[in-house]
Design a protein around this motif. Structure first.
Motif, mmCIF file in Angstrom:
data_model
loop_
_atom_site.group_PDB
_atom_site.id
_atom_site.type_symbol
_atom_site.label_atom_id
_atom_site.label_comp_id
_atom_site.label_asym_id
_atom_site.label_seq_id
_atom_site.Cartn_x
_atom_site.Cartn_y
_atom_site.Cartn_z
ATOM 1 N N VAL A 1 0.716 -1.331 0.235
ATOM 2 C CA VAL A 1 -0.048 -0.083 -0.064
ATOM 3 C C VAL A 1 0.883 1.288 -0.041
ATOM 4 O O VAL A 1 0.715 2.223 -0.706
ATOM 5 C CB VAL A 1 -1.034 -0.094 1.326
ATOM 6 C CG1 VAL A 1 -1.617 1.394 1.417
ATOM 7 C CG2 VAL A 1 -1.954 -1.119 1.127
ATOM 8 N N ASP B 1 1.029 4.115 -2.847
ATOM 9 C CA ASP B 1 0.355 5.492 -2.497
ATOM 10 C C ASP B 1 1.655 6.476 -3.249
ATOM 11 O O ASP B 1 1.315 7.562 -3.640
ATOM 12 C CB ASP B 1 0.421 5.761 -0.970
ATOM 13 C CG ASP B 1 -0.746 4.898 -0.352
ATOM 14 O OD1 ASP B 1 -1.718 4.648 -1.235
ATOM 15 O OD2 ASP B 1 -0.983 4.888 1.091
ATOM 16 N N TYR C 1 -1.784 -2.027 -5.274
ATOM 17 C CA TYR C 1 -2.832 -2.168 -4.471
ATOM 18 C C TYR C 1 -3.610 -3.394 -4.524
ATOM 19 O O TYR C 1 -3.970 -3.908 -3.613
ATOM 20 C CB TYR C 1 -4.018 -0.922 -4.815
ATOM 21 C CG TYR C 1 -3.269 0.602 -4.565
ATOM 22 C CD1 TYR C 1 -3.016 0.768 -3.230
ATOM 23 C CD2 TYR C 1 -3.678 1.457 -5.614
ATOM 24 C CE1 TYR C 1 -2.416 2.105 -2.943
ATOM 25 C CE2 TYR C 1 -3.129 2.729 -5.025
ATOM 26 C CZ TYR C 1 -2.807 3.087 -3.737
ATOM 27 O OH TYR C 1 -2.437 4.228 -3.491
ATOM 28 N N VAL D 1 -7.750 0.520 0.531
ATOM 29 C CA VAL D 1 -7.099 0.181 -0.971
ATOM 30 C C VAL D 1 -7.967 -0.115 -1.943
ATOM 31 O O VAL D 1 -7.700 0.487 -3.128
ATOM 32 C CB VAL D 1 -6.451 -1.496 -0.298
ATOM 33 C CG1 VAL D 1 -5.787 -1.881 -1.629
ATOM 34 C CG2 VAL D 1 -5.694 -1.423 0.630
ATOM 35 N N ARG E 1 -8.399 3.455 -3.236
ATOM 36 C CA ARG E 1 -7.219 3.990 -4.086
ATOM 37 C C ARG E 1 -6.805 3.252 -5.300
ATOM 38 O O ARG E 1 -6.467 3.683 -6.247
ATOM 39 C CB ARG E 1 -6.084 4.232 -3.105
ATOM 40 C CG ARG E 1 -6.226 4.985 -1.957
ATOM 41 C CD ARG E 1 -4.835 5.400 -0.992
ATOM 42 N NE ARG E 1 -5.511 6.273 -0.275
ATOM 43 C CZ ARG E 1 -4.599 6.633 0.896
ATOM 44 N NH1 ARG E 1 -3.420 6.007 1.123
ATOM 45 N NH2 ARG E 1 -4.953 7.757 1.764
ATOM 46 N N LEU E 2 -7.198 1.958 -5.216
ATOM 47 C CA LEU E 2 -7.139 1.341 -6.506
ATOM 48 C C LEU E 2 -7.975 1.810 -7.684
ATOM 49 O O LEU E 2 -7.765 2.100 -8.737
ATOM 50 C CB LEU E 2 -7.548 -0.135 -6.162
ATOM 51 C CG LEU E 2 -7.558 -1.358 -7.398
ATOM 52 C CD1 LEU E 2 -6.260 -1.196 -8.149
ATOM 53 C CD2 LEU E 2 -7.991 -2.466 -7.012
#
Length: 415
Positions: free
Chosen positions: A338, A342, A357, A371, A374-375
């Motif tokens: 992760v 990021d 991710y 996760v 953000r994925l």
């Protein structure tokens, strides 16, 4: 923003009834010649009503009012009460008294003789006059009846929302507004922006986060301006407290939606990223400078932070390859994946960010909601819309669920 209010005019109620009231002849005049069959009125009603009409035509409101009152006192049948009310409505046009108009409209309804096709308009008019008189309970009753009778005037919903809101019936008002919105959409008509604005204001003031989010999401679907995006996201954050990571992801959406405004927004973003994601912080500072809201030449906090991140970017970016290799190795964990994802995200390397991710989800030990959010972001920016939606669809609990919905709305608006 105020919801669109109903017109404050007399609403053309007489026109809806086919013009002015039927002329009533005195009883003695009716005997002199064979006239077409007219209303069945007693002499005690017919004569003063005819005199009232004559006075009204002459602009004599005082005499008209006295004769209408005389006829009203003598009226016994529904038909008599109906025609007295019709002449009273004509009287209201010259005496300019809202109370006369309201009484006439209510009397037409109460007479049980108004044609069925006039009733929606009559109830609508009654609701309007009650609202103007600040009798909100009556306004709610009459407007609800007009809607039940399928009035074709969408403003009935708008005024009903206001009548309910004035009585602090926020849940009912919001339900009425949603019904109005659904009807507009079903008819293929765009919902007025100020309807959304009024609903959002009510829901936000009442601290109703679910309803506020639903309305702001519908608002930015129909009116996706940067200002509306900013207002919607800021409102969402205020009613749905999030941790620092959640707030950062919300600011990331503000950024891609062009909804960062002023130095305050840009600097809040920079402060949230400069320690962990120097590349992202520098990109935001550069964007703020190009937008003219950050002036690095003046020194101060912005210039200091620019110096800090500028000195970190090269080494930080160069370390990503090794970090990715370590994350993929046997000692790599979900958390390291992760963290690496990021970093890639901050540099706009969407493909590598998405890979990290996905890796983090397989290794486990991570916040799946974070996760997947953000994925979804990385895939959305990479143009992989369907895959991004699949990731966002996995975010189903907590404030991130609403944030994922906003991201999917934004995606649908991209070419």
């Amino acid at each position: 923003m105020a919801l669109k209010h109903f017109s404050t005019t007399a609403m053309g109620i007489a026109l809806a009834m086919g013009g002015a009231a039927v002329m009533v002849q005195p009883a003695n005049a009716a005997k002199k010649e064979a006239a077409p069959a007219g209303p069945k009125l007693s002499k005690e009603v017919r004569d003063p009503l005819a005199a009232a009409q004559t006075a009204i035509q002459a602009g004599d409101a005082t005499t008209g009012a006295a004769k209408v009152a005389e006829a009203n006192a003598a009226a016994k049948t529904d038909e008599e009460k109906y025609f007295v009310a019709a002449v009273m409505l004509d009287l209201s046009k010259i005496d300019k008294n809202p109370a006369t108009q309201a009484a006439a409209i209510d009397a037409l309804i109460a007479s049980n003789r108004a044609p069925a096709d006039q009733l929606p308009t009559l109830y609508l008019a009654s609701g309007q006059t009650a609202y103007q008189a600040k009798n909100y309970a009556k306004a709610e009753q009459m407007l609800s009846k007009a809607i039940e009778l399928k009035t074709n005037n969408s403003d009935a919903y708008a005024l009903l929302v206001e009548a309910q809101a004035r009585q602090n019936k926020t849940p009912q008002a919001l339900q009425t507004l949603q019904t109005a919105i659904d009807k507009q959409r079903a008819a293929g008509t765009k919902v007025p922006s100020d309807w959304y604005g009024r609903g959002i204001n009510m829901a936000y003031t009442a601290k109703m986060p679910q309803q506020t989010a639903a309305l702001t999401q519908a608002w930015v679907k129909d009116y996706p301006t940067p200002s509306n995006w900013r207002d919607s996201l800021v409102t969402y954050r205020e009613l749905n407290p999030m941790d620092a990571d959640g707030q950062l992801d919300l600011m990331r959406l503000q950024r891609v939606a062009g909804a960062l405004k002023g130095q305050g927004d840009y600097m809040e973003y920079v402060l949230a990223t400069y320690l962990r994601y120097p590349g992202e912080a520098k990109a935001v500072l550069d964007e703020g400078t190009r937008a003219g809201v950050i002036n690095l030449a003046k020194g101060g906090n912005a210039a200091e932070l620019s110096g800090i991140v500028s000195g970190k970017v090269a080494a930080d970016k160069a370390s990503l390859g090794a970090a990715a290799t370590a994350a993929k190795g046997p000692k790599g964990t979900g958390k390291t994946a992760v963290s690496t994802g990021d970093a890639y995200l901050g540099y706009g390397d969407w493909a590598n960010a998405a890979e990290m991710y996905k890796l983090a989800l397989t290794k486990g030990g991570v916040d799946a909601g974070l996760v997947n959010t953000r994925l979804g972001m990385a895939l959305a920016k990479a143009g992989q819309k369907d895959a991004a939606k699949q990731a966002f669809a996995q975010v189903t609990t907590g404030p991130r669920a609403g944030l994922a919905q906003y991201w999917m709305i934004w995606m649908d608006q991209q070419a």
